[in-house]
Design an enzyme around this catalytic site. Structure first.
Site, PDB file in Angstrom:
ATOM      1  CG  HIS A 131      -2.070  -0.928   1.137  1.00 24.74           C
ATOM      2  ND1 HIS A 131      -1.955  -2.260   1.480  1.00 24.74           N
ATOM      3  CD2 HIS A 131      -3.359  -0.755   0.736  1.00 24.74           C
ATOM      4  CE1 HIS A 131      -3.121  -2.865   1.302  1.00 24.74           C
ATOM      5  NE2 HIS A 131      -3.987  -1.971   0.849  1.00 24.74           N
ATOM      6  CE  LYS A 135      -3.840  -0.404   4.801  1.00 25.90           C
ATOM      7  NZ  LYS A 135      -5.128   0.217   5.194  1.00 25.90           N
TER       8      LYS A 135
END
Length: 235
Positions: A131, A135
């Site tokens: 990600h 995040k």
């Protein structure tokens, strides 16, 4: 449908954009730095806030009989408190670690593979998720869902970020750049492998899924997931 947004970050803004195209109205926005509109006017609340704010946001809405759809991860140790609030107020709650329609089909494919290979210990399992570098939680909620499905149907006893932890399914979590989300599971033996993966290119697929879930939840009581929305059999 009149919607309250609990959390107004990247996902909140994406839901606002997609909601208007589906003829829904945003009547309230609540974030850590501001409040706008009136939560009491909402038919439903959609929570994409933060791990430290999700629980209070969700219970606040449930306590005034507003059903909630939540996609915030990192707070599930307190899930029983939300279940109690939902039951006490007789109002619906739906949680998913990922609202992408394709991801939920991917999860079902992985469950099927794990069950089919349960007795074939010659296959080791690799789980990777990547990600963007903003995040907060690692591993992702989706990776944890994938891991738990594998653990339920394999020799692994738990998941771990530590590659050397005994009897654990290793989750390799990578944070870099602007990657929306990639999840990959590899069932590998010395002679062959089965690899399944999903990659998101835009947050719009999450927003569409969250709105589909919200439309589905209206008028329902109890606790639900995207498997209920998509009529996926988890047995």
């Amino acid at each position: 449908m009149k919607i309250a947004l609990l959390g107004y970050g990247k996902m909140g803004k994406e839901i606002e954009l997609v909601a208007s195209s589906r003829n829904h109205t945003i009547v309230s926005k609540i974030d850590k730095n501001f409040k706008e509109g009136d939560l009491n006017l909402a038919d439903i609340a959609i929570d994409f806030s933060s791990p430290d704010a999700a629980l209070s946001n969700i219970i606040m809405a449930l306590n005034i009989n507003i059903p909630v759809v939540s996609g915030t991860t990192g707070w599930l140790k307190d899930f029983n408190m939300v279940e109690s609030a939902s039951k006490k107020n007789n109002v619906g709650f739906l949680y998913s670690s990922n609202f992408s329609i394709a991801v939920n089909i991917f999860l079902e494919l992985n469950r099927s593979l794990a069950k089919l290979l349960e007795k074939h210990n010659e296959y080791s399992i690799e789980l990777n998720e990547t990600h963007h570098d903003q995040k907060i939680d690692a591993p992702s909620g989706t990776a944890i869902s994938i891991a738990n499905d594998i653990i339920s149907n394999s020799r692994y006893e738990k998941w771990s970020l530590n590659v050397n932890e005994k009897n654990s399914l290793h989750i390799n979590s990578i944070r870099k750049g602007n990657i929306i989300g990639i999840h990959e599971v590899n069932y590998k033996s010395s002679g062959d492998q089965i690899k399944i993966s999903h990659e998101s290119f835009s947050r719009s697929n999450y927003a569409i899924g969250a709105l589909i879930a919200s439309e589905w939840l209206i008028g329902k009581k109890g606790i639900y997931s995207m498997s209920d929305v998509l009529n996926i059999n988890k047995k």
